[in-house]
Design a protein around this motif. Sequence first.
Motif, mmCIF file in Angstrom:
data_model
loop_
_atom_site.group_PDB
_atom_site.id
_atom_site.type_symbol
_atom_site.label_atom_id
_atom_site.label_comp_id
_atom_site.label_asym_id
_atom_site.label_seq_id
_atom_site.Cartn_x
_atom_site.Cartn_y
_atom_site.Cartn_z
ATOM 1 N N CYS A 61 37.334 56.299 -19.202
ATOM 2 C CA CYS A 61 37.493 55.595 -17.915
ATOM 3 C C CYS A 61 38.960 55.378 -17.591
ATOM 4 O O CYS A 61 39.426 54.251 -17.446
ATOM 5 C CB CYS A 61 36.748 54.256 -17.978
ATOM 6 S SG CYS A 61 34.982 54.445 -18.183
ATOM 7 N N ARG A 62 39.694 56.479 -17.442
ATOM 8 C CA ARG A 62 41.130 56.397 -17.202
ATOM 9 C C ARG A 62 41.536 56.778 -15.788
ATOM 10 O O ARG A 62 42.710 57.003 -15.522
ATOM 11 C CB ARG A 62 41.868 57.272 -18.206
ATOM 12 C CG ARG A 62 41.800 56.678 -19.593
ATOM 13 C CD ARG A 62 42.362 57.547 -20.669
ATOM 14 N NE ARG A 62 43.636 58.169 -20.351
ATOM 15 C CZ ARG A 62 44.447 58.657 -21.264
ATOM 16 N NH1 ARG A 62 44.132 58.584 -22.542
ATOM 17 N NH2 ARG A 62 45.561 59.243 -20.918
ATOM 18 N N SER A 63 40.579 56.825 -14.869
ATOM 19 C CA SER A 63 40.886 57.089 -13.461
ATOM 20 C C SER A 63 39.813 56.423 -12.609
ATOM 21 O O SER A 63 38.757 56.020 -13.120
ATOM 22 C CB SER A 63 40.925 58.593 -13.175
ATOM 23 O OG SER A 63 39.625 59.147 -13.266
ATOM 24 N N ILE A 64 40.074 56.323 -11.328
ATOM 25 C CA ILE A 64 39.103 55.720 -10.421
ATOM 26 C C ILE A 64 37.801 56.512 -10.447
ATOM 27 O O ILE A 64 36.720 55.948 -10.616
ATOM 28 C CB ILE A 64 39.673 55.652 -8.986
ATOM 29 C CG1 ILE A 64 40.844 54.672 -8.932
ATOM 30 C CG2 ILE A 64 38.584 55.264 -7.991
ATOM 31 C CD1 ILE A 64 41.617 54.700 -7.626
ATOM 32 N N SER A 65 37.893 57.823 -10.314
ATOM 33 C CA SER A 65 36.678 58.641 -10.277
ATOM 34 C C SER A 65 35.925 58.602 -11.602
ATOM 35 O O SER A 65 34.692 58.627 -11.618
ATOM 36 C CB SER A 65 36.999 60.078 -9.872
ATOM 37 O OG SER A 65 37.905 60.669 -10.764
ATOM 38 N N ALA A 66 36.648 58.496 -12.710
ATOM 39 C CA ALA A 66 35.984 58.415 -14.012
ATOM 40 C C ALA A 66 35.217 57.102 -14.148
ATOM 41 O O ALA A 66 34.116 57.081 -14.706
ATOM 42 C CB ALA A 66 37.006 58.559 -15.135
ATOM 43 N N ILE A 67 35.770 56.014 -13.633
ATOM 44 C CA ILE A 67 35.070 54.728 -13.687
ATOM 45 C C ILE A 67 33.823 54.766 -12.813
ATOM 46 O O ILE A 67 32.756 54.299 -13.213
ATOM 47 C CB ILE A 67 36.003 53.575 -13.282
ATOM 48 C CG1 ILE A 67 37.115 53.402 -14.327
ATOM 49 C CG2 ILE A 67 35.214 52.270 -13.106
ATOM 50 C CD1 ILE A 67 38.209 52.439 -13.904
ATOM 51 N N VAL A 68 33.935 55.338 -11.616
ATOM 52 C CA VAL A 68 32.782 55.454 -10.732
ATOM 53 C C VAL A 68 31.683 56.277 -11.407
ATOM 54 O O VAL A 68 30.518 55.900 -11.423
ATOM 55 C CB VAL A 68 33.175 56.072 -9.366
ATOM 56 C CG1 VAL A 68 31.946 56.404 -8.537
ATOM 57 C CG2 VAL A 68 34.087 55.117 -8.604
ATOM 58 N N ALA A 69 32.053 57.426 -11.994
ATOM 59 C CA ALA A 69 31.083 58.291 -12.670
ATOM 60 C C ALA A 69 30.437 57.572 -13.847
ATOM 61 O O ALA A 69 29.224 57.679 -14.070
ATOM 62 C CB ALA A 69 31.757 59.580 -13.114
ATOM 63 N N TYR A 70 31.235 56.846 -14.609
ATOM 64 C CA TYR A 70 30.706 56.104 -15.752
ATOM 65 C C TYR A 70 29.715 55.054 -15.282
ATOM 66 O O TYR A 70 28.644 54.879 -15.864
ATOM 67 C CB TYR A 70 31.851 55.447 -16.538
ATOM 68 C CG TYR A 70 31.421 54.816 -17.834
ATOM 69 C CD1 TYR A 70 31.358 55.577 -19.001
ATOM 70 C CD2 TYR A 70 31.084 53.469 -17.912
ATOM 71 C CE1 TYR A 70 30.966 54.997 -20.204
ATOM 72 C CE2 TYR A 70 30.684 52.892 -19.104
ATOM 73 C CZ TYR A 70 30.637 53.656 -20.239
ATOM 74 O OH TYR A 70 30.245 53.094 -21.434
ATOM 75 N N GLY A 71 30.051 54.355 -14.204
ATOM 76 C CA GLY A 71 29.151 53.356 -13.647
ATOM 77 C C GLY A 71 27.844 53.976 -13.165
ATOM 78 O O GLY A 71 26.780 53.413 -13.395
#
Length: 78
Positions: A61-71
């Motif tokens: 979760c090291r970028s905005i898109s990675a956090i969204v995808a993880y969520g």
Amino acid sequence: MDEAAVRRAIGEAVDRPMVASLEPDTDFYEVGLDSLDHAQILMRIEEVHGLVVADTDFDLCRSISAIVAYGQASAGRD
């Protein structure tokens, strides 16, 4: 949780002018954020959105898109 919500949480967690222009796929560490900033961002995401990032998934979760995808992936597991 969408990109705008993550961006707001980042702005609340770290007081840096570059947050407003942060691209969705840009790695936080590439723009000068450090591990403490990263931890503060994820803690703010948890406080506001209830998304708990497992310690083993912290580096995912090291970028905005990675956090969204993880969520989104986490929501699918519930």
